[in-house]
Design a protein around this motif. Structure first.
Motif, mmCIF file in Angstrom:
data_model
loop_
_atom_site.group_PDB
_atom_site.id
_atom_site.type_symbol
_atom_site.label_atom_id
_atom_site.label_comp_id
_atom_site.label_asym_id
_atom_site.label_seq_id
_atom_site.Cartn_x
_atom_site.Cartn_y
_atom_site.Cartn_z
ATOM 1 N N ASP A 95 0.840 -1.193 0.000
ATOM 2 C CA ASP A 95 0.000 0.000 0.000
ATOM 3 C C ASP A 95 0.879 1.247 0.000
ATOM 4 O O ASP A 95 0.512 2.282 0.548
ATOM 5 N N SER A 96 2.043 1.137 -0.650
ATOM 6 C CA SER A 96 3.048 2.209 -0.622
ATOM 7 C C SER A 96 3.572 2.522 -2.014
ATOM 8 O O SER A 96 4.767 2.718 -2.212
ATOM 9 N N LYS A 97 2.685 2.536 -3.000
ATOM 10 C CA LYS A 97 3.044 2.853 -4.378
ATOM 11 C C LYS A 97 4.122 1.911 -4.935
ATOM 12 O O LYS A 97 4.947 2.307 -5.737
ATOM 13 N N GLY A 98 4.090 0.666 -4.482
ATOM 14 C CA GLY A 98 5.026 -0.334 -4.990
ATOM 15 C C GLY A 98 6.371 -0.343 -4.315
ATOM 16 O O GLY A 98 7.247 -1.108 -4.717
ATOM 17 N N ALA A 99 6.570 0.457 -3.274
ATOM 18 C CA ALA A 99 7.883 0.591 -2.654
ATOM 19 C C ALA A 99 8.483 -0.740 -2.230
ATOM 20 O O ALA A 99 9.687 -0.985 -2.415
ATOM 21 N N PHE A 100 7.656 -1.612 -1.654
ATOM 22 C CA PHE A 100 8.153 -2.878 -1.130
ATOM 23 C C PHE A 100 7.832 -4.041 -2.063
ATOM 24 O O PHE A 100 8.609 -4.994 -2.165
ATOM 25 N N ALA A 101 6.694 -3.973 -2.748
ATOM 26 C CA ALA A 101 6.357 -5.006 -3.723
ATOM 27 C C ALA A 101 7.376 -5.035 -4.852
ATOM 28 O O ALA A 101 7.719 -6.105 -5.377
ATOM 29 N N ALA A 102 7.891 -3.864 -5.245
ATOM 30 C CA ALA A 102 8.881 -3.819 -6.325
ATOM 31 C C ALA A 102 10.179 -4.488 -5.922
ATOM 32 O O ALA A 102 10.913 -4.982 -6.776
ATOM 33 N N ARG A 103 10.484 -4.475 -4.626
ATOM 34 C CA ARG A 103 11.677 -5.199 -4.162
ATOM 35 C C ARG A 103 11.522 -6.685 -4.489
ATOM 36 O O ARG A 103 12.460 -7.312 -4.986
ATOM 37 N N LEU A 104 10.352 -7.267 -4.216
ATOM 38 C CA LEU A 104 10.135 -8.679 -4.547
ATOM 39 C C LEU A 104 10.117 -8.877 -6.053
ATOM 40 O O LEU A 104 10.690 -9.860 -6.555
ATOM 41 N N TRP A 105 9.464 -7.971 -6.779
ATOM 42 C CA TRP A 105 9.459 -8.054 -8.249
ATOM 43 C C TRP A 105 10.888 -8.139 -8.773
ATOM 44 O O TRP A 105 11.211 -8.991 -9.606
ATOM 45 N N TRP A 106 11.747 -7.249 -8.293
ATOM 46 C CA TRP A 106 13.128 -7.236 -8.785
ATOM 47 C C TRP A 106 13.880 -8.479 -8.331
ATOM 48 O O TRP A 106 14.633 -9.090 -9.121
ATOM 49 N N LEU A 107 13.709 -8.893 -7.075
ATOM 50 C CA LEU A 107 14.419 -10.066 -6.563
ATOM 51 C C LEU A 107 14.100 -11.314 -7.382
ATOM 52 O O LEU A 107 15.003 -12.097 -7.718
ATOM 53 N N ASP A 120 -1.442 -3.161 -9.757
ATOM 54 C CA ASP A 120 -1.575 -1.728 -10.004
ATOM 55 C C ASP A 120 -2.530 -1.103 -8.984
ATOM 56 O O ASP A 120 -3.661 -1.562 -8.819
ATOM 57 N N GLY A 121 -2.068 -0.068 -8.303
ATOM 58 C CA GLY A 121 -2.877 0.549 -7.263
ATOM 59 C C GLY A 121 -2.777 -0.136 -5.921
ATOM 60 O O GLY A 121 -3.270 0.391 -4.915
ATOM 61 N N GLY A 122 -2.164 -1.314 -5.897
ATOM 62 C CA GLY A 122 -1.915 -2.011 -4.648
ATOM 63 C C GLY A 122 -3.161 -2.386 -3.868
ATOM 64 O O GLY A 122 -4.258 -2.563 -4.415
ATOM 65 N N TRP A 123 -2.965 -2.515 -2.569
ATOM 66 C CA TRP A 123 -4.041 -2.920 -1.665
ATOM 67 C C TRP A 123 -5.238 -1.976 -1.751
ATOM 68 O O TRP A 123 -6.389 -2.407 -1.728
ATOM 69 N N SER A 124 -4.968 -0.689 -1.884
ATOM 70 C CA SER A 124 -6.060 0.292 -1.939
ATOM 71 C C SER A 124 -6.971 0.039 -3.130
ATOM 72 O O SER A 124 -8.201 0.178 -3.029
ATOM 73 N N ALA A 125 -6.395 -0.323 -4.265
ATOM 74 C CA ALA A 125 -7.207 -0.593 -5.451
ATOM 75 C C ALA A 125 -8.066 -1.838 -5.244
ATOM 76 O O ALA A 125 -9.215 -1.889 -5.712
ATOM 77 N N TRP A 126 -7.517 -2.833 -4.568
ATOM 78 C CA TRP A 126 -8.281 -4.050 -4.298
ATOM 79 C C TRP A 126 -9.478 -3.733 -3.396
ATOM 80 O O TRP A 126 -10.613 -4.141 -3.662
ATOM 81 N N VAL A 127 -9.237 -2.974 -2.331
ATOM 82 C CA VAL A 127 -10.314 -2.626 -1.400
ATOM 83 C C VAL A 127 -11.349 -1.744 -2.093
ATOM 84 O O VAL A 127 -12.563 -1.955 -1.951
ATOM 85 N N ALA A 128 -10.887 -0.747 -2.857
ATOM 86 C CA ALA A 128 -11.811 0.157 -3.538
ATOM 87 C C ALA A 128 -12.692 -0.575 -4.537
ATOM 88 O O ALA A 128 -13.832 -0.174 -4.795
ATOM 89 N N GLY A 129 -12.179 -1.666 -5.095
ATOM 90 C CA GLY A 129 -12.961 -2.445 -6.048
ATOM 91 C C GLY A 129 -13.998 -3.338 -5.397
ATOM 92 O O GLY A 129 -14.791 -3.982 -6.100
#
Length: 274
Positions: A95-107, A120-129
């Motif tokens: 829920d931080s604009k990919g700050a931590f998810a991108a670390r896993l993506w790159w790893l 895309d949009g992270g946790w907030s997008a899932w909840v909003a949907g």
């Protein structure tokens, strides 16, 4: 799904969940326990949790960066227990604009697995949907994750020192502009940036709601780069720099390298700041 990105509606419509591994990467540098607490209160059904400090990093040593890369021996069994096979699509979110998810993506890509996407949009997008939320922790599975490390994707402190001033080498600092300038340093003991680095704030890859900009705008972020440039990206400790690496991939730029130690290692090595 395009450019290693998947929308909340597309993830919700995945009919074959057995071929998808979802990973919750929520974390807070200010409160390292918060991410796990948020996960326990509710997460995408079937999602596993990986913690930046305990899972996506090795323990910090007396010197070096704040978030050393995890060793394959430490993280690979955890990924296998998520049921990850060679054809599994891994979806990472926070829920931080990919700050931590991108670390896993790159790893995962660093370890030879290219079927990985950011939500895309992270946790907030899932909840909003209005999509389902679960508190159930999924059981371990029997996966097969065998890392094949792409050793040329990183540079260390000595390589940065040796290469940063060479013609055609572009060193990119992903931190906020005031930290780059040395006006403010809330985390590391010394303020400033690596001499010669240019600043491209990682959050500029997203809009204000945390959705990633389309590919043409990602390309505009890097329009000053030449195809022959050698690109080295860093941040404070090799985490948010991965968002810029994602942005470059979305823009069609390959070959950029991560300096995992980042500013935290550079300043701890007593190198004079800019």
């Amino acid at each position: 799904m395009t450019f290693d990105l998947i929308s909340a509606p597309a993830l919700a419509q995945q009919s074959d969940r057995a071929s998808v591994a979802i990973v919750d990467c929520r974390f807070s540098l200010a409160d390292p326990q918060l991410g796990r607490q948020q996960y326990d209160r509710g997460h995408i059904p079937g999602a596993y949790y990986l913690d930046l400090d305990r899972d996506l990093s090795s323990p910090k040593g007396a010197r070096g960066g704040r978030h050393p890369l995890p060793t394959p021996d430490a993280l690979a069994p955890k990924l296998a227990a998520m049921g990850i096979e060679p054809e599994t699509l891994v979806v990472a979110y926070d829920d931080s604009k990919g700050a931590f998810a991108a670390r896993l993506w790159w790893l995962l890509r660093y370890w030879g697995r290219d079927r990985v996407a950011l939500l895309d949009g992270g946790w907030s997008a899932w909840v909003a949907g209005g999509y389902p939320i679960s508190t159930e922790v999924p059981a371990p599975k029997a996966g097969n994750f065998q890392p094949q490390v792409r050793t040329d994707w990183t540079v260390d402190l000595e390589e940065v020192k040796a290469r940063k001033d060479l013609p055609g080498v572009v060193l990119i600092d992903a931190r906020e502009s005031d930290r780059y300038r040395g006006d403010r340093e809330p985390i590391d003991p010394v303020a400033g940036h690596i001499p010669g680095a240019v600043n491209h704030f990682w959050q500029d890859a997203c809009d204000d709601r945390g959705f990633f900009l389309p590919p043409n705008l990602q390309q505009q972020r890097w329009a000053h780069l030449a195809p022959e440039d050698e690109i080295i990206v860093y941040c404070g400790s090799g985490v948010t720099a991965c968002v810029n690496l994602w942005s470059m991939a979305a823009a069609g730029i390959s070959g950029a390298k991560l300096y995992p130690g980042g500013w935290s290692e550079w300043c701890s090595a007593e190198t004079p700041p800019a």
